[in-house]
Structure formats: structure tokens, C-alpha cells
Design an enzyme around this catalytic site. Sequence first.
Site, PDB file in Angstrom:
ATOM      1  N   GLU A  91     -30.116 -32.378  15.502  1.00 37.87           N
ATOM      2  CA  GLU A  91     -30.374 -31.720  14.223  1.00 37.87           C
ATOM      3  C   GLU A  91     -29.622 -30.403  14.127  1.00 37.87           C
ATOM      4  O   GLU A  91     -29.406 -29.732  15.130  1.00 37.87           O
ATOM      5  CB  GLU A  91     -31.880 -31.458  14.075  1.00 37.87           C
ATOM      6  CG  GLU A  91     -32.652 -32.741  13.842  1.00 37.87           C
ATOM      7  CD  GLU A  91     -34.159 -32.580  13.895  1.00 37.87           C
ATOM      8  OE1 GLU A  91     -34.850 -33.418  13.319  1.00 37.87           O
ATOM      9  OE2 GLU A  91     -34.644 -31.629  14.527  1.00 37.87           O
ATOM     10  N   CYS A 104     -27.781 -23.138  12.089  1.00 36.05           N
ATOM     11  CA  CYS A 104     -28.243 -23.214  13.477  1.00 36.05           C
ATOM     12  C   CYS A 104     -27.800 -24.577  14.022  1.00 36.05           C
ATOM     13  O   CYS A 104     -28.174 -25.622  13.472  1.00 36.05           O
ATOM     14  CB  CYS A 104     -29.768 -23.078  13.479  1.00 36.05           C
ATOM     15  SG  CYS A 104     -30.493 -23.275  15.099  1.00 36.05           S
ATOM     16  N   CYS A 111     -32.979 -31.348  25.886  1.00 28.56           N
ATOM     17  CA  CYS A 111     -32.747 -30.156  26.710  1.00 28.56           C
ATOM     18  C   CYS A 111     -33.503 -30.305  28.024  1.00 28.56           C
ATOM     19  O   CYS A 111     -34.626 -30.813  28.048  1.00 28.56           O
ATOM     20  CB  CYS A 111     -33.221 -28.902  25.968  1.00 28.56           C
ATOM     21  SG  CYS A 111     -32.917 -27.385  26.901  1.00 28.56           S
ATOM     22  N   CYS A 115     -38.950 -25.494  28.339  1.00 34.77           N
ATOM     23  CA  CYS A 115     -39.789 -24.367  27.896  1.00 34.77           C
ATOM     24  C   CYS A 115     -41.060 -24.923  27.242  1.00 34.77           C
ATOM     25  O   CYS A 115     -40.991 -25.859  26.432  1.00 34.77           O
ATOM     26  CB  CYS A 115     -39.024 -23.482  26.914  1.00 34.77           C
ATOM     27  SG  CYS A 115     -37.492 -22.847  27.613  1.00 34.77           S
ATOM     28  N   CYS A 118     -41.575 -25.361  23.345  1.00 35.20           N
ATOM     29  CA  CYS A 118     -40.456 -25.938  22.582  1.00 35.20           C
ATOM     30  C   CYS A 118     -40.526 -27.467  22.544  1.00 35.20           C
ATOM     31  O   CYS A 118     -40.645 -28.121  23.576  1.00 35.20           O
ATOM     32  CB  CYS A 118     -39.147 -25.487  23.230  1.00 35.20           C
ATOM     33  SG  CYS A 118     -37.702 -26.272  22.532  1.00 35.20           S
ATOM     34  N   GLY A 160     -31.021 -27.772  22.710  1.00 32.44           N
ATOM     35  CA  GLY A 160     -30.221 -27.613  23.919  1.00 32.44           C
ATOM     36  C   GLY A 160     -30.007 -26.175  24.349  1.00 32.44           C
ATOM     37  O   GLY A 160     -30.217 -25.239  23.578  1.00 32.44           O
ATOM     38  N   GLU A 161     -29.605 -26.035  25.589  1.00 34.35           N
ATOM     39  CA  GLU A 161     -29.253 -24.726  26.162  1.00 34.35           C
ATOM     40  C   GLU A 161     -27.714 -24.666  26.182  1.00 34.35           C
ATOM     41  O   GLU A 161     -27.064 -25.360  26.971  1.00 34.35           O
ATOM     42  CB  GLU A 161     -29.839 -24.630  27.578  1.00 34.35           C
ATOM     43  CG  GLU A 161     -29.234 -23.577  28.482  1.00 34.35           C
ATOM     44  CD  GLU A 161     -29.232 -22.164  27.910  1.00 34.35           C
ATOM     45  OE1 GLU A 161     -30.298 -21.676  27.525  1.00 34.35           O
ATOM     46  OE2 GLU A 161     -28.144 -21.547  27.858  1.00 34.35           O
ATOM     47  N   SER A 192     -27.482 -18.275  21.978  1.00 31.76           N
ATOM     48  CA  SER A 192     -28.787 -17.951  22.543  1.00 31.76           C
ATOM     49  C   SER A 192     -28.988 -18.697  23.860  1.00 31.76           C
ATOM     50  O   SER A 192     -28.725 -19.888  23.950  1.00 31.76           O
ATOM     51  CB  SER A 192     -29.874 -18.362  21.544  1.00 31.76           C
ATOM     52  OG  SER A 192     -31.141 -18.209  22.131  1.00 31.76           O
ATOM     53  N   SER A 214     -33.557 -15.557  25.127  1.00 34.17           N
ATOM     54  CA  SER A 214     -34.919 -15.974  24.842  1.00 34.17           C
ATOM     55  C   SER A 214     -35.786 -15.449  25.989  1.00 34.17           C
ATOM     56  O   SER A 214     -35.761 -15.987  27.083  1.00 34.17           O
ATOM     57  CB  SER A 214     -34.919 -17.511  24.768  1.00 34.17           C
ATOM     58  OG  SER A 214     -36.199 -17.980  24.550  1.00 34.17           O
ATOM     59  N   LEU A 215     -36.533 -14.366  25.745  1.00 38.47           N
ATOM     60  CA  LEU A 215     -37.207 -13.650  26.835  1.00 38.47           C
ATOM     61  C   LEU A 215     -38.684 -14.056  26.946  1.00 38.47           C
ATOM     62  O   LEU A 215     -39.127 -14.549  27.975  1.00 38.47           O
ATOM     63  CB  LEU A 215     -37.063 -12.139  26.592  1.00 38.47           C
ATOM     64  CG  LEU A 215     -37.531 -11.229  27.720  1.00 38.47           C
ATOM     65  CD1 LEU A 215     -36.740 -11.462  28.994  1.00 38.47           C
ATOM     66  CD2 LEU A 215     -37.408  -9.759  27.306  1.00 38.47           C
ATOM     67  N   ASN A 216     -39.438 -13.765  25.920  1.00 38.20           N
ATOM     68  CA  ASN A 216     -40.815 -14.279  25.755  1.00 38.20           C
ATOM     69  C   ASN A 216     -41.876 -13.759  26.728  1.00 38.20           C
ATOM     70  O   ASN A 216     -43.053 -14.096  26.569  1.00 38.20           O
ATOM     71  CB  ASN A 216     -40.827 -15.823  25.782  1.00 38.20           C
ATOM     72  CG  ASN A 216     -39.819 -16.374  24.814  1.00 38.20           C
ATOM     73  OD1 ASN A 216     -39.760 -15.922  23.686  1.00 38.20           O
ATOM     74  ND2 ASN A 216     -38.993 -17.298  25.242  1.00 38.20           N
ATOM     75  N   ASN A 290     -44.556 -21.241  16.607  1.00 39.05           N
ATOM     76  CA  ASN A 290     -44.743 -22.391  15.719  1.00 39.05           C
ATOM     77  C   ASN A 290     -45.428 -23.468  16.560  1.00 39.05           C
ATOM     78  O   ASN A 290     -44.755 -24.274  17.199  1.00 39.05           O
ATOM     79  CB  ASN A 290     -43.390 -22.915  15.219  1.00 39.05           C
ATOM     80  CG  ASN A 290     -42.742 -21.919  14.300  1.00 39.05           C
ATOM     81  OD1 ASN A 290     -43.343 -21.514  13.299  1.00 39.05           O
ATOM     82  ND2 ASN A 290     -41.533 -21.484  14.628  1.00 39.05           N
ATOM     83  N   CYS A 333     -37.938 -22.431  14.632  1.00 39.12           N
ATOM     84  CA  CYS A 333     -37.679 -22.214  16.052  1.00 39.12           C
ATOM     85  C   CYS A 333     -38.552 -23.084  16.932  1.00 39.12           C
ATOM     86  O   CYS A 333     -39.770 -23.089  16.784  1.00 39.12           O
ATOM     87  CB  CYS A 333     -38.014 -20.767  16.398  1.00 39.12           C
ATOM     88  SG  CYS A 333     -36.628 -19.716  16.278  1.00 39.12           S
TER      89      CYS A 333
HETATM   90 FE1  SF4 Z   1     -34.217 -25.866  25.760  1.00 41.71          FE
HETATM   91 FE2  SF4 Z   1     -34.100 -23.716  24.176  1.00 41.71          FE
HETATM   92 FE3  SF4 Z   1     -36.127 -25.452  23.969  1.00 41.71          FE
HETATM   93 FE4  SF4 Z   1     -35.971 -23.893  26.136  1.00 41.71          FE
HETATM   94  S1  SF4 Z   1     -36.263 -23.197  24.002  1.00 41.71           S
HETATM   95  S2  SF4 Z   1     -36.420 -26.114  26.111  1.00 41.71           S
HETATM   96  S3  SF4 Z   1     -33.742 -23.766  26.399  1.00 41.71           S
HETATM   97  S4  SF4 Z   1     -33.976 -25.869  23.541  1.00 41.71           S
END
Ligand code: SF4
Length: 346
Positions: A91, A104, A111, A115, A118, A160-161, A192, A214-216, A290, A333
Amino acid sequence: MKTDLKGLNARETEEWAVDNGLEPYRGKQIRHWLMNRLAASCDEMRNLPKAVRALVEEAAIISPLEEVKTVASEDGTRKHLLRLHDGHLIESVLIPERDHLTLCISSQAGCAMGCRFCETGKQGLNRNLSPSEIIEQVILAKRSLEDPERLRNIVLMGMGEPLANYDAVMKAVGNLIAEDGMNFSHRKITLSTCGLVPEMERLGRDITVNLAVSLNAADNATRTSLMPVNRKYPLEMLIPACRKFPLPNRRMITFEYILINGINDRDQDALRLSRLLSGLRAKINLIALNASPGSEMSAPSMDRILHFQEILIKHHFTAIIRKSKGRDIRAACGQLTGGVVVGREE
Ligand code: SF4
């Protein structure tokens, strides 16, 4: 085997032309049609003789993605569902800003980073995208617009990363910013990462784009519980890598901080975050989680978010509460799945 021309740089396109018995300038013309004029087929390449068009048709891939559907949100966000040649779905999301659009894009189908907050991570990694599959998302988005010039910002924050698919992403970004490619300003491209430290160092050496991390969480225990990557690259590796990241004048690193009720949204978390990022040229984007249906995690109240922001501002940080767009179409996100939702139907 057909050549995927959008994955080639200018020199390689000319070499491809020569290898196929054409003059090098034909390579330039074809690249111009693909990257600049957004040609969807060889028939559109009007300044090429018929025989050359037939050769391109025969020997090259023009459109590596198939558009499956587009879903529009009530806030104007548009999610494009796209199919790769082997059936995997990805997407991209077109987000309206005040006077322009941001796209985006995805760098992988699925991925591997896992995380916890996600949806993409839940399906694991299907495969890396090729450079042309990354660029084609931009071309398709531009083609869908009445005024393609309104698309000014590209963020690699979709599925994805990006740094886990380093070479393909670098090649794609190279074509996005090349003057004879898509000619985006490098100031308008943001990559990112969840914090792959060695690749961040490589990125700083290889190319100038905006970096978002992406710290969090501001402590290892919380961050590891949310982001398994923190085991390999804990904060004592990640933050020094951010401090060393070469930043052009007046640019900052954006730190994305997804606020999760009771997990990372307390006053002590904000204070710890201030100490962690102290002295860094940092902008902090606060995003309310979210939550996916059935998730044990939830977003904090708006009062809590405002209070968290206030603490950061008191410590002289630029901290912005980012409203997630496209939530009603699951385009916000952490919500991108390519239609694959682990454990339920989308
Ligand atoms: Fe992958 Fe980004 Fe989702 Fe983490 S936040 S699982 S790096 S897509």
C-alpha cells in the site's frame, strides 16, 4: 528476461539502450518518458520511432505494479492498494496537506521488525521491493493527480523498514532526486527507521535525505517490549548514532513517538525523553496510538497527550501532536497491511 527500466540509473539506462542496439540518447529519451512524463505504455513515447517502441515493449518492463483499488478517506487521504508481479500486496498513502500532497510509500511487502503496535509487522516479511517497485508507487500517485506537481513530499514510512532493504531503497531514492529522474528535492524526502544503527551510519555517508527515527520509548525495557529491534540496537547505540548523523544546516532529526496509554505516556517518560534527546537537533512528533481492533493497548486521553507535549516544550523541544490521517480507511500510521490482516479479514 525483461529489464525493469525504472530500477536503472541514467548511465545504466543508456547502457541498456546500447546493449539493445540503440544509440545512447535513446536511453535518455526513454528515461525521460518514464520518470518525467510518467508514460504508462510505450505507445505514449511519441518521439520514438515505432521500431524502438516495439523493442522497448519487447525487452523492458514499463509498469511493475498493478493497481488493485484506491480507497478514499473522509479527510481526503487516499490509500492505493497495489499488487506486485508475484501476487504480494502493498500500500501507499496520499495525504493532503495545506497546499501540497505527501505520499507515504512502502519499501517491503510486510516487515520483519515485529513492532508491537504495528499491523504491518504482524504479517512478517514477505519480500523486499525492487527499486522500480518503490519508484512506481510515486509514478502511479502522480499519474492519479490532476496536477502532479502538487505531490511534493515523499516519506518512506509505509510498509517495511527501508534500511533493511538498503540497496534497493538507495537506488530508488537516487532516481527520485536525480534531475533527469523524478527531480524531487532531497529536502522533501524523509526516510523513517526503527533504528538499524549500522545502516543509519551508511545512510549518513551515502545520501542526504531527512531522517526520522521511530523511538516510542526513552528507556530500554519499554522500548524492547514495543520494538524487538531494541535488543540488538539499544538506546546506548541508537542515540549516539543519531548524534553523529550528518545534518545539513537548520535540519533536525524527527523522532516519532507513538503514545500508548499507561506504557510510555507518563510524566516520567516525557522527562526521560527530554534527557535522552538533550543537545540533539530534534523534532518530536507525538502520535496517539491507532489501536488495532482487539488490541490490549490503547491511546491516551487528549489531556494526557497535551500534558506530555507541555513537558517537552518546557524542555525546549519542538514537539508536535500529529493527527493521524486516513484512520477510517486504515491508512494511518501502523495500520498498513496490504489487505492482509493477521487473525481477521479486512
Ligand atoms: Fe516494520 Fe515500521 Fe511496522 Fe516496525 S513500525 S513493524 S519497522 S513497518
